[in-house]
Design a protein around this motif. Structure first.
Motif, PDB file in Angstrom:
ATOM      1  N   ALA A 277       0.860  -1.024  -0.018  1.00 20.68           N
ATOM      2  CA  ALA A 277       0.057   0.125  -0.031  1.00 20.68           C
ATOM      3  C   ALA A 277       1.124   1.369  -0.048  1.00 20.68           C
ATOM      4  CB  ALA A 277      -0.963   0.025   1.282  1.00 20.68           C
ATOM      5  N   SER A 278       0.566   1.818  -0.980  1.00 18.95           N
ATOM      6  CA  SER A 278       1.440   3.323  -1.237  1.00 18.95           C
ATOM      7  C   SER A 278       1.240   4.276   0.078  1.00 18.95           C
ATOM      8  CB  SER A 278       1.339   3.960  -2.524  1.00 18.95           C
ATOM      9  OG  SER A 278       0.021   4.431  -2.486  1.00 18.95           O
ATOM     10  N   VAL A 279       0.083   4.305   0.553  1.00 18.04           N
ATOM     11  CA  VAL A 279      -0.409   5.178   1.584  1.00 18.04           C
ATOM     12  C   VAL A 279       0.531   5.149   2.930  1.00 18.04           C
ATOM     13  CG1 VAL A 279      -2.017   3.747   2.813  1.00 18.04           C
ATOM     14  CG2 VAL A 279      -2.384   6.189   2.841  1.00 18.04           C
ATOM     15  N   LEU A 280       0.999   3.895   3.012  1.00 20.43           N
ATOM     16  CA  LEU A 280       1.955   3.792   4.131  1.00 20.43           C
ATOM     17  C   LEU A 280       3.139   4.746   4.264  1.00 20.43           C
ATOM     18  CD1 LEU A 280       1.635  -0.090   4.911  1.00 20.43           C
ATOM     19  CD2 LEU A 280       0.349   1.912   5.998  1.00 20.43           C
ATOM     20  N   GLN A 281       3.948   4.653   3.058  1.00 22.41           N
ATOM     21  CA  GLN A 281       4.872   5.426   2.704  1.00 22.41           C
ATOM     22  C   GLN A 281       4.562   6.833   2.978  1.00 22.41           C
ATOM     23  OE1 GLN A 281       7.958   3.923   2.731  1.00 22.41           O
ATOM     24  NE2 GLN A 281       6.843   2.130   3.074  1.00 22.41           N
ATOM     25  N   PHE A 282       3.618   7.242   2.651  1.00 25.38           N
ATOM     26  CA  PHE A 282       3.135   8.836   2.852  1.00 25.38           C
ATOM     27  C   PHE A 282       2.920   8.999   4.374  1.00 25.38           C
ATOM     28  CE2 PHE A 282      -0.882  11.423   3.559  1.00 25.38           C
ATOM     29  CZ  PHE A 282      -0.546  12.268   2.985  1.00 25.38           C
ATOM     30  N   GLU A 283       2.208   8.162   4.885  1.00 24.06           N
ATOM     31  CA  GLU A 283       2.111   8.274   6.258  1.00 24.06           C
ATOM     32  C   GLU A 283       3.341   8.442   7.067  1.00 24.06           C
ATOM     33  OE1 GLU A 283      -0.434   8.956   8.087  1.00 24.06           O
ATOM     34  OE2 GLU A 283      -2.047   8.721   6.611  1.00 24.06           O
ATOM     35  N   LYS A 284       4.412   7.576   6.679  1.00 25.23           N
ATOM     36  CA  LYS A 284       5.881   7.698   7.347  1.00 25.23           C
ATOM     37  C   LYS A 284       6.296   9.032   7.397  1.00 25.23           C
ATOM     38  CE  LYS A 284       8.320   3.876   6.574  1.00 25.23           C
ATOM     39  NZ  LYS A 284       9.302   3.104   6.087  1.00 25.23           N
ATOM     40  N   HIS A 285       6.145   9.699   5.993  1.00 21.37           N
ATOM     41  CA  HIS A 285       6.604  10.995   6.012  1.00 21.37           C
ATOM     42  C   HIS A 285       5.821  12.185   6.589  1.00 21.37           C
ATOM     43  CE1 HIS A 285       9.085   8.495   3.154  1.00 21.37           C
ATOM     44  NE2 HIS A 285       9.747   9.750   2.941  1.00 21.37           N
ATOM     45  N   GLN A 286       4.683  11.732   7.413  1.00 26.24           N
ATOM     46  CA  GLN A 286       3.796  13.109   7.923  1.00 26.24           C
ATOM     47  C   GLN A 286       4.314  13.231   9.203  1.00 26.24           C
ATOM     48  OE1 GLN A 286       1.539  14.241   5.650  1.00 26.24           O
ATOM     49  NE2 GLN A 286       2.968  12.974   4.432  1.00 26.24           N
ATOM     50  N   ASN A 287       4.985  12.465   9.881  1.00 29.67           N
ATOM     51  CA  ASN A 287       5.119  12.684  11.453  1.00 29.67           C
ATOM     52  C   ASN A 287       6.712  12.244  11.728  1.00 29.67           C
ATOM     53  OD1 ASN A 287       5.345  13.075  14.294  1.00 29.67           O
ATOM     54  ND2 ASN A 287       3.088  12.987  14.345  1.00 29.67           N
ATOM     55  N   TYR A 288       7.746  13.050  11.679  1.00 30.32           N
ATOM     56  CA  TYR A 288       8.975  12.461  12.128  1.00 30.32           C
ATOM     57  C   TYR A 288       9.122  12.144  13.530  1.00 30.32           C
ATOM     58  CZ  TYR A 288      14.181  12.257  12.490  1.00 30.32           C
ATOM     59  OH  TYR A 288      15.507  11.590  12.472  1.00 30.32           O
ATOM     60  N   SER A 289       8.343  12.647  14.339  1.00 32.02           N
ATOM     61  CA  SER A 289       8.303  12.092  15.742  1.00 32.02           C
ATOM     62  C   SER A 289       8.010  10.634  15.896  1.00 32.02           C
ATOM     63  CB  SER A 289       7.596  13.202  16.573  1.00 32.02           C
ATOM     64  OG  SER A 289       7.289  12.427  18.001  1.00 32.02           O
ATOM     65  N   LEU A 290       6.840  10.229  15.004  1.00 35.85           N
ATOM     66  CA  LEU A 290       6.408   8.933  15.331  1.00 35.85           C
ATOM     67  C   LEU A 290       7.496   8.169  14.414  1.00 35.85           C
ATOM     68  CD1 LEU A 290       2.587   9.432  14.769  1.00 35.85           C
ATOM     69  CD2 LEU A 290       3.807   8.705  16.856  1.00 35.85           C
ATOM     70  N   TYR A 291       8.104   8.547  13.311  1.00 30.21           N
ATOM     71  CA  TYR A 291       8.779   7.784  12.379  1.00 30.21           C
ATOM     72  C   TYR A 291      10.133   8.290  12.069  1.00 30.21           C
ATOM     73  CZ  TYR A 291       3.825   6.043  11.694  1.00 30.21           C
ATOM     74  OH  TYR A 291       2.614   5.294  11.887  1.00 30.21           O
ATOM     75  N   PRO A 292      11.126   8.455  13.134  1.00 29.55           N
ATOM     76  CA  PRO A 292      12.374   8.803  12.843  1.00 29.55           C
ATOM     77  C   PRO A 292      13.281   7.966  12.039  1.00 29.55           C
ATOM     78  CG  PRO A 292      12.117   8.147  15.080  1.00 29.55           C
ATOM     79  CD  PRO A 292      10.873   8.118  14.478  1.00 29.55           C
ATOM     80  N   THR A 293      12.634   6.656  11.657  1.00 28.76           N
ATOM     81  CA  THR A 293      13.387   5.697  11.181  1.00 28.76           C
ATOM     82  C   THR A 293      13.313   5.883   9.770  1.00 28.76           C
ATOM     83  OG1 THR A 293      11.336   4.365  10.949  1.00 28.76           O
ATOM     84  CG2 THR A 293      13.139   4.011  12.926  1.00 28.76           C
ATOM     85  N   VAL A 294      12.517   7.001   9.256  1.00 30.29           N
ATOM     86  CA  VAL A 294      12.473   7.187   7.785  1.00 30.29           C
ATOM     87  C   VAL A 294      13.873   7.420   6.843  1.00 30.29           C
ATOM     88  CG1 VAL A 294      12.490   9.836   7.788  1.00 30.29           C
ATOM     89  CG2 VAL A 294      11.211   8.703   5.982  1.00 30.29           C
ATOM     90  N   SER A 295      14.845   7.853   7.523  1.00 29.66           N
ATOM     91  CA  SER A 295      16.262   7.772   7.214  1.00 29.66           C
ATOM     92  C   SER A 295      17.161   6.697   7.661  1.00 29.66           C
ATOM     93  CB  SER A 295      16.516   9.313   7.274  1.00 29.66           C
ATOM     94  OG  SER A 295      16.910   9.505   8.771  1.00 29.66           O
ATOM     95  N   TYR A 296      16.542   5.708   8.176  1.00 28.85           N
ATOM     96  CA  TYR A 296      17.473   4.762   8.707  1.00 28.85           C
ATOM     97  C   TYR A 296      18.291   3.957   7.839  1.00 28.85           C
ATOM     98  CZ  TYR A 296      16.423   4.350  13.743  1.00 28.85           C
ATOM     99  OH  TYR A 296      16.186   4.496  15.295  1.00 28.85           O
ATOM    100  N   THR A 297      19.575   3.747   8.203  1.00 32.16           N
ATOM    101  CA  THR A 297      20.299   2.758   7.356  1.00 32.16           C
ATOM    102  C   THR A 297      20.088   1.534   7.843  1.00 32.16           C
ATOM    103  OG1 THR A 297      22.244   2.679   8.727  1.00 32.16           O
ATOM    104  CG2 THR A 297      22.075   4.563   6.917  1.00 32.16           C
ATOM    105  N   PRO A 298      20.367   0.376   6.769  1.00 29.70           N
ATOM    106  CA  PRO A 298      20.419  -1.160   7.426  1.00 29.70           C
ATOM    107  C   PRO A 298      20.847  -1.245   8.676  1.00 29.70           C
ATOM    108  CG  PRO A 298      20.680  -1.013   5.035  1.00 29.70           C
ATOM    109  CD  PRO A 298      20.826   0.371   5.497  1.00 29.70           C
ATOM    110  N   ASP A 299      22.095  -0.557   8.904  1.00 30.41           N
ATOM    111  CA  ASP A 299      22.850  -0.744  10.363  1.00 30.41           C
ATOM    112  C   ASP A 299      22.178  -0.116  11.362  1.00 30.41           C
ATOM    113  OD1 ASP A 299      25.060  -1.948   8.949  1.00 30.41           O
ATOM    114  OD2 ASP A 299      26.315  -0.308   9.039  1.00 30.41           O
ATOM    115  N   ASP A 300      21.329   0.951  11.106  1.00 27.29           N
ATOM    116  CA  ASP A 300      20.727   1.720  12.226  1.00 27.29           C
ATOM    117  C   ASP A 300      19.469   0.668  12.379  1.00 27.29           C
ATOM    118  OD1 ASP A 300      21.983   3.920  12.041  1.00 27.29           O
ATOM    119  OD2 ASP A 300      20.815   4.886  10.531  1.00 27.29           O
ATOM    120  N   TRP A 301      19.033   0.020  11.282  1.00 23.89           N
ATOM    121  CA  TRP A 301      17.793  -0.964  11.854  1.00 23.89           C
ATOM    122  C   TRP A 301      18.470  -2.126  12.635  1.00 23.89           C
ATOM    123  CZ3 TRP A 301      12.781  -0.076  11.903  1.00 23.89           C
ATOM    124  CH2 TRP A 301      12.535   0.980  11.106  1.00 23.89           C
TER     125      TRP A 301
END
Length: 448
Positions: free
Chosen positions: A213-237
């Motif tokens: 679902a494409s909407v999930l990627q949209f939601e991930k970019h709406q709130n950095y406080s909730l999804y600070p992992t948006v810029s995570y590298t594989p090592d960060d994960w």
């Protein structure tokens, strides 16, 4: 802390004495934001949970248990009222219960049936701690994992002679939210890994799948406080997953203190012990953290039922369970409390005691009100999982849970699965008509 219980005399004494002889105690142990796979008894080599494993060894572990909604407040409200969030209007964390439900919670029903009801830890419906004396419970410990197990142990050592209902509600591994934001984790420390190689590898379903679902990627970019992992590298994960499992182990150690006391007093003999969580965490699956999405790692939660006398100890059930709305009818079933009309869950008691099959399907719903208001549903049947969101590309998904538990192949894009997709659409249509207070709006989102 020395807990004093009221002395019961006269007409009330006889039914209480009878209840003490025939009805089981209830101990409900709950974590926050724990996925079903985050236990070593579930076959996960990256986490060590000896005390959850002890519960599984003494009870029935359900592999297909799901939350009603993957957000703490709505899920917990569903547990204690028996209503789905779209029925009660409890769609966000900070929404208080309406007056008509405040005196019809699981706690009030069980208290009225003659049980002593005590609550320790996180409440979050909507206050973070339960107000003392409300919703049927005495508050024996406010929110916070430090000292929570000790308060429960003290309660058990000073418990009444009549049946009791004890809730031990832990906060972790919810502190993974603070970890992701680089904040202090308030309820448990996280040891640093010696090297990156000491961190778990990425999950098999780490990639965002084709036709997701494409909407999930949209939601991930709406709130950095909730999804600070948006810029995570594989090592960060990998570091994230290491921290998540350490938080699970921290809460497992606290749970062990309660299980030790159950052992000391041999409370297994006449106690129903239920262990679960309100929802899970993405934990890197599809590069998702937090909750709200309808991914399996977010919605499939641990669920263990230990029966009196350790009946059916060590068994594993594939019965479908909604751990939220099925909670009230189950507790009423065991305690003899009067079940209010209008609730739509089903008791999981026969699934645990007799090994009977569960329902043909269950439904989970979600609402991204913390960001842009995306609405979605999951229909879980015996073989398939159908997911629908209200907007975006590939908003309709179908996964075969027998061969693709990681949700990497969306079968809804193939014409040969059209009849199966249609069948699940109709299940969802019927469910919305029967249970959603927003049915006229929600039905518009269903594909023809």
């Amino acid at each position: 802390m020395n807990i004093k219980f009221p002395i019961m005399t006269g007409a009330l004494a006889l039914p209480v004495m009878m209840a003490a002889q025939s009805r089981p105690n209830i101990i409900y142990i709950m974590t926050d934001q724990q996925s079903a796979t985050a236990m070593s008894c579930a076959g996960n080599p990256d986490v060590h949970t000896p005390n959850m494993d002890r519960l599984a060894a003494n009870g029935v572990r359900f592999t297909n248990a799901y939350t009603a909604m993957p957000l703490s407040g709505p899920a917990r409200a569903a547990m204690f009222t028996g209503y789905m969030p779209s029925e009660s209007g409890m769609l966000e964390n900070e929404v208080p219960l309406v007056d008509s439900l405040r005196h019809n919670t699981v706690g009030t029903l069980v208290k009225n049936a003659g049980y002593d009801c005590a609550y320790a830890g996180k409440w979050h419906v909507n206050t973070i701690s339960i107000p003392d004396g409300e919703f049927g419970f005495r508050n024996i410990k406010d929110n916070g994992d430090q000292g929570l197990a000790e308060a429960c142990v003290d309660y058990l050592r000073n418990r009444p002679e009549w049946p009791f209902f004890l809730v031990a509600s832990f906060t972790n591994p919810h502190n993974i939210c603070e970890f992701a934001r680089g904040q202090r984790t308030p309820h448990a420390g996280i040891p640093s890994p010696a090297t990156l190689e000491d961190c778990p590898n990425l999950p098999d379903n780490f990639a965002v799948a084709p036709y997701d679902a494409s909407v999930l990627q949209f939601e991930k970019h709406q709130n950095y406080s909730l999804y600070p992992t948006v810029s995570y590298t594989p090592d960060d994960w990998r570091r994230f997953r290491y921290a998540y499992y350490r938080l699970v182990e921290a809460v497992d150690a606290e749970i062990g203190k309660i299980v030790d006391e159950i052992d000391r007093q041999n409370l297994w003999k006449n106690t129903v012990i239920v262990f679960t969580s309100d929802h899970g965490d993405g934990n890197g699956a599809h590069q998702w953290n937090q909750k709200t999405a309808l991914y399996e790692d977010v919605n499939n939660i641990p669920f263990i039922v230990c029966l009196p006398g350790k009946k059916n100890a060590g068994e594993v059930s594939e019965a479908l369970v909604n751990n939220c709305i099925d909670f009230m009818p189950s507790i009423c079933d065991w305690t003899g409390a009067e079940m209010p009309a209008g609730r739509n869950g089903a008791s999981f008691r026969p699934y645990a005691e007799k090994g009977t099959e569960g329902p043909e399907y269950i439904v989970t719903e979600t609402n991204f009100l913390q960001t842009s208001g995306t609405v979605g549903w999951m229909v879980r049947s015996a073989q398939y999982k159908y997911v629908l969101y209200d907007k975006g590309q590939y908003r309709e998904m179908l996964y075969d849970m027998t061969s693709d538990r990681g949700e990497m192949v969306n079968l809804a894009v193939e014409s040969r699965y059209a009849d199966i997709v249609k069948k699940h659409r109709e299940i969802l249509r019927k469910w919305i008509l029967e249970h959603s207070r927003f049915k006229s709006r929600h039905l518009r989102f269903l594909p023809e």
